[in-house]
Design an enzyme around this catalytic site. Structure first.
Site, PDB file in Angstrom:
ATOM      1  N   SER A 109       0.355  52.761 -11.551  1.00 28.11           N
ATOM      2  CA  SER A 109       1.272  51.887 -12.219  1.00 28.11           C
ATOM      3  C   SER A 109       0.643  50.606 -12.762  1.00 28.11           C
ATOM      4  O   SER A 109       1.272  49.925 -13.580  1.00 28.11           O
ATOM      5  CB  SER A 109       2.404  51.515 -11.268  1.00 28.11           C
ATOM      6  OG  SER A 109       1.895  50.775 -10.164  1.00 28.11           O
ATOM      7  N   LYS A 144      -0.487  41.493 -12.511  1.00 32.52           N
ATOM      8  CA  LYS A 144       0.466  42.596 -12.644  1.00 32.52           C
ATOM      9  C   LYS A 144       1.861  42.013 -12.452  1.00 32.52           C
ATOM     10  O   LYS A 144       2.076  41.185 -11.554  1.00 32.52           O
ATOM     11  CB  LYS A 144       0.176  43.651 -11.579  1.00 32.52           C
ATOM     12  CG  LYS A 144       1.090  44.865 -11.638  1.00 32.52           C
ATOM     13  CD  LYS A 144       0.677  45.904 -10.598  1.00 32.52           C
ATOM     14  CE  LYS A 144       1.523  47.167 -10.683  1.00 32.52           C
ATOM     15  NZ  LYS A 144       1.121  48.181  -9.673  1.00 32.52           N
ATOM     16  N   SER A 197      -2.273  53.272  -7.479  1.00 29.34           N
ATOM     17  CA  SER A 197      -2.032  52.496  -8.692  1.00 29.34           C
ATOM     18  C   SER A 197      -3.083  51.468  -9.090  1.00 29.34           C
ATOM     19  O   SER A 197      -2.983  50.884 -10.167  1.00 29.34           O
ATOM     20  CB  SER A 197      -0.687  51.784  -8.599  1.00 29.34           C
ATOM     21  OG  SER A 197       0.331  52.696  -8.910  1.00 29.34           O
TER      22      SER A 197
END
Ligand code: GLN
Length: 490
Positions: free
Chosen positions: A149, A74, A173
């Site tokens: 996210s 990420k 997330s």
């Protein structure tokens, strides 16, 4: 090759039936051909260098289990060789001089980085539409959001663009995008995994975790992620443990016998979509067939988790993001009139709408005169939310319920309505506020409003440090079902 689990890939690599370079190239090709916008930055040359190094390690005696396995991070973890943007214009061209602890650990194991994954700006969002680099599409239905996210991470695993990814979870997330994309992800106990080198959103909540196809794969990854780190002041000094210890073949037809599953009433109220409820109830019934018993429990403060989280998280964000001032990192306005104007223009240009909204809310609730009324009050309720869980764990070993009230919604649907997307975090926030581990595993499909197949996730919440148990329970469920093996048509 890309449908194989980590365990299968480990065997192929260690037995030399496959080289790390072949494997990396295979995934790089898939990434190039994909139109999901899941990756924010790839650098094939760098990836292949790492793969060549992995092949060298694999030719020596006793390589690490994960050597040669591809992974993508990420874009909230800083990396030396790939840009680290946090999905923000503020950091669009930023390259870190060091690797985050998590990245460093995977590098040391000889894993091969495929690139950086798109995410909501500074991890603020539930749909991955708040990224400066554009929205990510859900591979199951490109009209749908992948969740957020960590939407890039979840979409990339679901589309089999990488067998493993890192994610971070501040209020859901990891779990919510895992649920929306039909993959497996776990948010460990707060403090289990180092936050060093993770671009901070809300420091008392942020926690990194693995995302992959299955619980067994996540366990392998977590083994190499968790552990004390003196560079993170909130890292916990907990003895090392083997997260794979409960990843075992079912010993009988009732491998979950004796397990008490708490089913929180508040997670099955009027806001829960019928298709999600149906899939989750069916998963609970499967667990019963596997020997578990269901216990009715209550988490009475569930509803309060939304206002509490949306006071505490913005407060911490407003403080954390003050470092992006045009002096130390990233973007600086091209022209300005004095220092204050430079700050103003830089931050106005560098941050997106949602980030600005949170900085404003956060600064407000921390300001003199409002601190006691909002921030302090939220902290007190946060404690009560954590107490609810401890009360519940007196009568159950694990809690199960939905991850989100609906399946993935359409791109654009909630983009102009921040409150609507905050409300959709209702089932994940309380776990984060309490610092407990939680995971999402695929348990079926709903239809949403579009009559398309959109995945549903089952949430498992355990007490502090119960990750191995959660992974073990999830593994038994996955031995009895095949939801986690399904993947979208190419
Ligand atoms: N959706 C939540 C938010 O927007 C959670 C995000 C996260 O866990 N990083 O803050």
């Amino acid at each position: 090759m890309h449908t194989k689990t980590l365990t299968e890939l480990v065997t192929l690599l260690h037995s030399k039936q496959l080289s790390a370079t072949e494997l990396a190239q295979h995934y790089l090709n898939r990434i190039t051909a994909s139109d999901l916008n899941a990756f924010a930055h790839v650098d094939p040359e760098q990836t292949l260098l790492q793969a060549a190094h992995a092949d060298h390690l694999l030719s020596q005696a006793h390589p690490h289990t994960l050597t040669g396995i591809p992974i993508a991070h990420k874009d909230i973890f800083v990396t030396r060789h790939w840009r680290s943007t946090a999905g923000s214009k503020m950091l669009a061209n930023y390259t870190s001089p060091f690797d985050a602890s998590v990245v460093e650990k995977f590098n040391q194991a000889g894993m091969v980085t495929l690139g950086k994954l798109n995410c909501d700006e500074f991890a603020m969002g539930s749909a991955n539409e708040n990224s400066y680099f554009g929205a990510v599409k859900n591979p199951w239905d490109k009209r749908a959001v992948p969740g957020g996210s960590s939407g890039g991470s979840a979409a990339a695993i679901a589309a089999r663009l990488t067998p493993a990814a890192t994610g971070t979870d501040t209020g859901g997330s990891i779990r919510q995008p895992a649920s929306f994309c039909g993959i497996t992800g776990i948010k460990p106990t707060y403090g289990r995994v180092s936050r060093f080198g993770m671009i901070a959103f809300a420091s008392s909540l942020d926690q990194a975790g693995p995302m992959a196809q299955s619980a067994a794969d996540c366990a392998l990854l977590l083994n190499n992620m968790a552990g004390f780190d003196e560079r993170d002041s909130t890292s916990l000094e907990h003895p090392a443990e083997d997260f794979c210890r409960e990843i075992v073949a079912p010993a009988s037809s009732q491998p979950l016998s004796g397990l008490r599953i708490g089913v929180p009433r508040e997670f099955f109220g009027p806001g829960l979509a019928a298709d999600v409820e149906q899939a989750v109830r069916a998963a609970l019934a499967t667990c019963q067939q596997l020997g578990a018993t269901l216990v009715d429990i209550s988490l009475p403060k569930t509803e309060l988790s939304i206002p509490v989280y949306y006071v505490i998280a913005p407060a911490e964000a407003s403080s954390n993001l003050s470092r992006f001032d045009g002096v130390r990192y990233g973007h600086r306005a091209a022209s300005y009139d004095g220092l204050t104007d430079m700050y103003k223009k830089t931050r106005t240009e560098g941050f997106g709408e949602e980030v600005k909204r949170r900085i404003l809310v956060g600064s407000y609730v921390l300001s003199h005169g409002y601190y006691d009324a909002y921030y302090l009050q939220a902290q007190k309720i946060r404690r009560l939310i954590a107490n609810d869980f401890q009360e519940a764990f007196k009568s159950c070993d694990v809690i199960m319920g939905p991850v989100a009230p609906t399946v993935a919604w359409d791109l654009g649907d909630k983009a102009d309505d921040p409150v609507a997307s905050y409300l959709a975090d209702i089932f994940t926030l309380s776990t984060s506020l309490a610092g407990l581990p939680g995971m999402s595993i695929p348990c079926g499909f709903g239809q949403g409003e579009k009559n398309s197949q959109r995945p549903v996730g089952l949430q498992l919440i355990g007490n502090y440090f119960s990750e191995a148990r959660l992974l073990g329970i999830a593994h038994q469920y996955q031995c009895a079902t095949d939801w986690h093996t399904r993947h979208p048509a190419a």
